[in-house]
Design an enzyme around this catalytic site. Structure first.
Site, mmCIF file in Angstrom:
data_model
loop_
_atom_site.group_PDB
_atom_site.id
_atom_site.type_symbol
_atom_site.label_atom_id
_atom_site.label_comp_id
_atom_site.label_asym_id
_atom_site.label_seq_id
_atom_site.Cartn_x
_atom_site.Cartn_y
_atom_site.Cartn_z
ATOM 1 C CE LYS A 33 30.685 71.481 40.403
ATOM 2 N NZ LYS A 33 31.472 70.228 40.353
ATOM 3 C CG ASP A 49 35.688 71.818 43.374
ATOM 4 O OD1 ASP A 49 36.001 72.154 44.544
ATOM 5 O OD2 ASP A 49 36.502 71.830 42.434
#
Length: 216
Positions: free
Chosen positions: A120, A138
């Site tokens: 991420k 997320d």
């Protein structure tokens, strides 16, 4: 949800916010990297508040590494998991200095080799700092993608793959920012603000949340 519905969703996002970006405050790829490492399980507001004290005097790998864990900790102790993050930041600075000439690497593999940097975080750096098409999934993006039907998936990897496949190409560069902002302020976790949503007529979420009564 079909291709034209998705295209209209992102057309509206773009019309409302033509140049979306992260709410983390930064001026260099290195500053962004440290901010993203610190933002795990913390709000952007708390990270920005801490870094406004740190960055005026310490905003390079050399300067932050020179602080050491003990020197860095007072700046970031208001952020969740600050002890682990302090160690990760100092070790990241060491690796940047020893292996990358003090520069933030531009490949996913090299980024993910840094302490505290997962897929991420690497996606955020590749997209926001270096202008590559990448989507960092997320909790906000995972929720919005599934709830709306834009790109459903059972886990973050699935959602990332589906977004890269299903978001119309002309909107992929900024899709991450539009989706995270939509999840942060409109399509919130407990009670989405469907009455104030620009894509409510295209969203597959049922039942839509009604406008709250005054005084409730």
């Amino acid at each position: 949800m079909n291709t034209e519905q998705r295209r209209e969703i992102f057309r509206r996002f773009q019309a409302a916010n033509p140049h979306p970006t992260t709410e983390l405050e930064y001026t260099t790829p290195f500053e962004l990297l440290i901010a993203v490492i610190l933002s795990a399980q913390a709000t952007d507001v708390s990270v920005n508040k801490a870094l406004r004290k740190l960055y005026p005097t310490h905003n390079t790998p050399e300067q932050i590494y020179a602080l050491g864990v003990e020197g860095l900790t007072p700046y970031i102790q208001s952020i969740g998991l600050y002890r682990t993050k302090a160690r990760n930041v100092i070790e990241t600075c060491r690796i940047l200095l020893e292996r990358h000439g003090g520069e933030v690497p531009r490949t996913r593999e090299e980024l993910e080799a840094l302490p505290g940097v997962g897929r991420k975080t690497a996606n955020v750096i590749l997209n926001t700092a270096f202008g590559e098409v990448a989507i960092a999934v997320d909790t906000h993006i995972f929720r919005v993608s599934n709830r709306t039907g834009i790109a459903p998936g059972k886990n973050v990897e699935q959602v990332e793959r589906n977004l890269l496949k299903l978001v119309p190409e002309e909107y992929r560069m900024d899709a991450h920012h539009w989706l995270i902002l939509h999840g942060r302020y409109t399509c919130i976790a407990r009670l989405p603000k469907c009455w104030n949503c620009m894509i409510a007529d295209l969203c597959e979420y049922e039942p839509k949340t009604p406008l709250p009564e005054k005084g409730v």
